[in-house]
Design a protein around this motif. Structure first.
Motif, PDB file in Angstrom:
ATOM      1  N   GLU A 247      43.702  56.196  29.288  1.00  6.22           N
ATOM      2  CA  GLU A 247      44.085  54.808  29.516  1.00  6.22           C
ATOM      3  C   GLU A 247      43.458  54.340  30.828  1.00  6.22           C
ATOM      4  O   GLU A 247      43.627  54.965  31.868  1.00  6.22           O
ATOM      5  CB  GLU A 247      45.607  54.702  29.586  1.00  6.22           C
ATOM      6  N   THR A 248      42.732  53.234  30.798  1.00  7.41           N
ATOM      7  CA  THR A 248      41.996  52.782  31.977  1.00  7.41           C
ATOM      8  C   THR A 248      42.462  51.402  32.431  1.00  7.41           C
ATOM      9  O   THR A 248      42.967  50.595  31.653  1.00  7.41           O
ATOM     10  CB  THR A 248      40.487  52.730  31.703  1.00  7.41           C
ATOM     11  N   GLU A 249      42.222  51.139  33.721  1.00  7.04           N
ATOM     12  CA  GLU A 249      42.496  49.834  34.318  1.00  7.04           C
ATOM     13  C   GLU A 249      41.313  49.477  35.203  1.00  7.04           C
ATOM     14  O   GLU A 249      40.978  50.218  36.139  1.00  7.04           O
ATOM     15  CB  GLU A 249      43.787  49.895  35.145  1.00  7.04           C
ATOM     16  N   GLY A 250      40.642  48.393  34.918  1.00  2.14           N
ATOM     17  CA  GLY A 250      39.440  48.024  35.652  1.00  2.14           C
ATOM     18  C   GLY A 250      38.213  48.155  34.771  1.00  2.14           C
ATOM     19  O   GLY A 250      38.296  48.460  33.576  1.00  2.14           O
ATOM     20  N   PRO A 251      37.012  47.933  35.345  1.00  2.00           N
ATOM     21  CA  PRO A 251      35.771  47.871  34.559  1.00  2.00           C
ATOM     22  C   PRO A 251      35.177  49.244  34.231  1.00  2.00           C
ATOM     23  O   PRO A 251      34.121  49.630  34.739  1.00  2.00           O
ATOM     24  CB  PRO A 251      34.838  47.053  35.457  1.00  2.00           C
ATOM     25  N   TRP A 252      35.849  49.998  33.372  1.00  3.18           N
ATOM     26  CA  TRP A 252      35.336  51.281  32.884  1.00  3.18           C
ATOM     27  C   TRP A 252      34.577  51.061  31.572  1.00  3.18           C
ATOM     28  O   TRP A 252      34.946  50.204  30.768  1.00  3.18           O
ATOM     29  CB  TRP A 252      36.467  52.245  32.598  1.00  3.18           C
ATOM     30  N   VAL A 253      33.565  51.881  31.345  1.00  2.29           N
ATOM     31  CA  VAL A 253      32.889  51.905  30.047  1.00  2.29           C
ATOM     32  C   VAL A 253      32.605  53.356  29.667  1.00  2.29           C
ATOM     33  O   VAL A 253      32.396  54.203  30.541  1.00  2.29           O
ATOM     34  CB  VAL A 253      31.563  51.100  30.045  1.00  2.29           C
ATOM     35  N   ILE A 254      32.612  53.628  28.366  1.00  5.94           N
ATOM     36  CA  ILE A 254      32.166  54.929  27.867  1.00  5.94           C
ATOM     37  C   ILE A 254      30.720  54.768  27.429  1.00  5.94           C
ATOM     38  O   ILE A 254      30.418  53.948  26.558  1.00  5.94           O
ATOM     39  CB  ILE A 254      33.044  55.423  26.706  1.00  5.94           C
ATOM     40  N   ARG A 255      29.835  55.529  28.056  1.00  4.32           N
ATOM     41  CA  ARG A 255      28.399  55.407  27.794  1.00  4.32           C
ATOM     42  C   ARG A 255      27.835  56.677  27.176  1.00  4.32           C
ATOM     43  O   ARG A 255      28.196  57.786  27.592  1.00  4.32           O
ATOM     44  CB  ARG A 255      27.622  55.184  29.097  1.00  4.32           C
ATOM     45  N   ARG A 256      26.939  56.518  26.219  1.00  4.09           N
ATOM     46  CA  ARG A 256      26.079  57.648  25.873  1.00  4.09           C
ATOM     47  C   ARG A 256      25.246  57.949  27.109  1.00  4.09           C
ATOM     48  O   ARG A 256      24.666  57.040  27.702  1.00  4.09           O
ATOM     49  CB  ARG A 256      25.184  57.304  24.682  1.00  4.09           C
ATOM     50  N   TRP A 257      25.153  59.225  27.504  1.00  4.76           N
ATOM     51  CA  TRP A 257      24.603  59.522  28.821  1.00  4.76           C
ATOM     52  C   TRP A 257      23.196  60.104  28.722  1.00  4.76           C
ATOM     53  O   TRP A 257      23.019  61.262  28.350  1.00  4.76           O
ATOM     54  CB  TRP A 257      25.536  60.485  29.560  1.00  4.76           C
ATOM     55  N   PRO A 258      22.168  59.340  29.066  1.00  9.49           N
ATOM     56  CA  PRO A 258      20.786  59.813  28.932  1.00  9.49           C
ATOM     57  C   PRO A 258      20.263  60.552  30.155  1.00  9.49           C
ATOM     58  O   PRO A 258      19.120  61.020  30.154  1.00  9.49           O
ATOM     59  CB  PRO A 258      20.013  58.502  28.728  1.00  9.49           C
ATOM     60  N   HIS A 259      21.081  60.650  31.206  1.00  2.00           N
ATOM     61  CA  HIS A 259      20.577  61.146  32.486  1.00  2.00           C
ATOM     62  C   HIS A 259      20.790  62.642  32.714  1.00  2.00           C
ATOM     63  O   HIS A 259      20.193  63.215  33.621  1.00  2.00           O
ATOM     64  CB  HIS A 259      21.219  60.358  33.627  1.00  2.00           C
ATOM     65  N   LEU A 260      21.648  63.255  31.948  1.00  4.17           N
ATOM     66  CA  LEU A 260      21.901  64.686  32.084  1.00  4.17           C
ATOM     67  C   LEU A 260      22.137  65.226  30.680  1.00  4.17           C
ATOM     68  O   LEU A 260      23.137  64.893  30.036  1.00  4.17           O
ATOM     69  CB  LEU A 260      23.112  64.938  32.990  1.00  4.17           C
ATOM     70  N   GLU A 261      21.215  66.059  30.182  1.00  5.84           N
ATOM     71  CA  GLU A 261      21.202  66.401  28.763  1.00  5.84           C
ATOM     72  C   GLU A 261      22.446  67.131  28.286  1.00  5.84           C
ATOM     73  O   GLU A 261      22.753  67.151  27.089  1.00  5.84           O
ATOM     74  CB  GLU A 261      19.959  67.224  28.400  1.00  5.84           C
ATOM     75  N   TRP A 262      23.194  67.735  29.199  1.00  8.60           N
ATOM     76  CA  TRP A 262      24.377  68.485  28.783  1.00  8.60           C
ATOM     77  C   TRP A 262      25.587  67.587  28.576  1.00  8.60           C
ATOM     78  O   TRP A 262      26.639  68.070  28.146  1.00  8.60           O
ATOM     79  CB  TRP A 262      24.692  69.563  29.817  1.00  8.60           C
ATOM     80  N   MET A 263      25.465  66.321  28.899  1.00 10.53           N
ATOM     81  CA  MET A 263      26.576  65.385  28.731  1.00 10.53           C
ATOM     82  C   MET A 263      26.260  64.425  27.584  1.00 10.53           C
ATOM     83  O   MET A 263      25.227  63.768  27.599  1.00 10.53           O
ATOM     84  CB  MET A 263      26.800  64.581  30.013  1.00 10.53           C
ATOM     85  N   ASP A 264      27.153  64.361  26.617  1.00 13.05           N
ATOM     86  CA  ASP A 264      26.975  63.431  25.518  1.00 13.05           C
ATOM     87  C   ASP A 264      27.378  62.025  25.942  1.00 13.05           C
ATOM     88  O   ASP A 264      26.620  61.070  25.787  1.00 13.05           O
ATOM     89  CB  ASP A 264      27.817  63.886  24.321  1.00 13.05           C
ATOM     90  N   GLN A 265      28.584  61.908  26.497  1.00  9.92           N
ATOM     91  CA  GLN A 265      29.086  60.625  26.959  1.00  9.92           C
ATOM     92  C   GLN A 265      29.754  60.800  28.318  1.00  9.92           C
ATOM     93  O   GLN A 265      30.198  61.899  28.659  1.00  9.92           O
ATOM     94  CB  GLN A 265      30.120  60.061  25.978  1.00  9.92           C
TER      95      GLN A 265
END
Length: 365
Positions: A247-265
């Protein structure tokens, strides 16, 4: 005596031999920068080449899940997806160096959890490899065993896992004049091509023994079962909570992550004061971030307790981001339902150069 320090054969590599006989082998690697595939010259490469040369008709799949500057705390959360789901037959584990700075109790919990995850179904072999860092030198030169290595050897003995002292093998090559120190470790930690080859040769010698015809002829044991854990608080039950459940409050987003290959999002914000909270069932919590000098710090609390503030070191080698870094919130809670709350803050120190919060992993114990 030297052979006993470098090579410890505790049990045949039955799964590996069966895979070779079937014509398809999947090799897994997990560890830190010394094992990371991205340099293209680390020790797994000559080992892979040896497999292809010795078994030219075998289809070889490689799953190198090693990440620089990470330890077994992260590995225990990644093992299922990166190694087990990919059906590795043989997994090499390298964390003697990267876990050295962790307290012995914690690294024994994370390592044993990792090993039990890999071994639980009896479908893969595991080999522990010990690399080298400058802080190991004095003790090894005097015939001793660094504490981080000794801890791992206790686990290897308990679970009947073979191990290779790659660092000891390379140090012996320097002693014999076969390799210069600067050819091995120009920075005291990361091998050059020559040092990586030394590490690989020690592993290849281990494999040549383990996969010899005499060992191949050994009859299989009865059905495999895990022994009782050495540490009942090990992390074998480690799992992760989906980012979408926070649960979030403020400008959070879930992103597909292209900057570190071991992270999907990643769940990302750069807004000071942005908050999140979630509940979990377990006895501990460990968070993983894409971290660097431009990262935020955290103000957080558990179960409506006192607020705490993270103070995460940012070494000179650390970039603005790109370090998959874990932060242990708690690991000895009473098992049950707990609530975690967090707020993004600036670290208010010269080495804190931003407020980027990029959460990639919510690890539950």
């Amino acid at each position: 005596m030297m052979n006993e320090q470098i090579w410890k054969h505790r049990g045949p590599l039955r799964n590996t031999q069966q895979a070779l006989d079937s014509g398809t082998v999947r090799l897994g690697f997990i560890g830190g920068s010394i094992t990371d595939a991205r340099t293209r010259h680390n020790w797994p490469e000559p080992v892979i080449a040896w497999f292809k040369e010795r078994y030219p008709h075998v289809r070889l799949f490689i799953e190198n899940a090693a990440i620089g500057a990470t330890g077994s705390e992260l590995a225990v959360f990644r093992a299922e997806h990166e190694l087990i789901e990919r059906e590795c037959d043989l997994v090499f584990v390298d964390y003697s160096v990267n876990d050295e700075d962790e307290p012995s109790e914690k690294r024994m919990r994370t390592r044993e959890g990792l090993l039990r995850k890999l071994l639980v179904d009896g479908r893969r072999d595991v080999v522990i490899v010990h690399t080298f860092r400058q802080s190991f030198y004095r003790e090894m030169s005097e015939g001793g065993t660094p504490a981080s290595v000794a801890d791992f050897e206790d686990l290897a003995e308990h679970y009947g896992i073979g191990s290779v002292g790659m660092g000891m093998h390379a140090l012996e090559e320097v002693r014999r004049g076969r390799m210069r120190w600067e050819e091995w470790l120009p920075d005291g930690l990361h091998p050059t091509e020559r040092g990586s080859l030394s590490y690989a040769r020690s592993v290849i010698a281990f494999l040549e023994n383990e996969l010899s015809e005499s060992r191949h002829a050994v009859k299989p044991d009865e059905k495999f079962s895990l022994p009782t854990p050495l540490n009942p608080d090990n992390w074998e039950k480690a799992s992760s909570l989906p980012l979408s459940e926070l649960e979030t409050e403020g400008p959070w987003v879930i992103r597909r992550w292209p900057h570190l290959e071991w992270m999907d999002q990643v769940l990302e914000t750069s807004a000071i004061g942005a908050k999140l909270k979630f509940s979990f069932v377990g006895r501990g919590l460990s968070l993983g971030f894409d971290f660097g000098k431009t990262s935020s710090e955290l103000r957080y609390r558990l179960d409506n307790g006192p607020w705490e503030i993270s103070v995460r070191e940012r070494p000179d080698w650390c970039g603005n981001d790109g370090w998959y870094r874990m932060y242990t919130v708690a690991e000895d809670l009473i098992y049950g339902t707990h609530e975690f709350e967090m707020e993004v803050i600036h670290g208010d120190r010269p080495d804190c150069k931003g407020t980027n919060c990029r959460l990639a992993l919510v690890g539950i114990l």
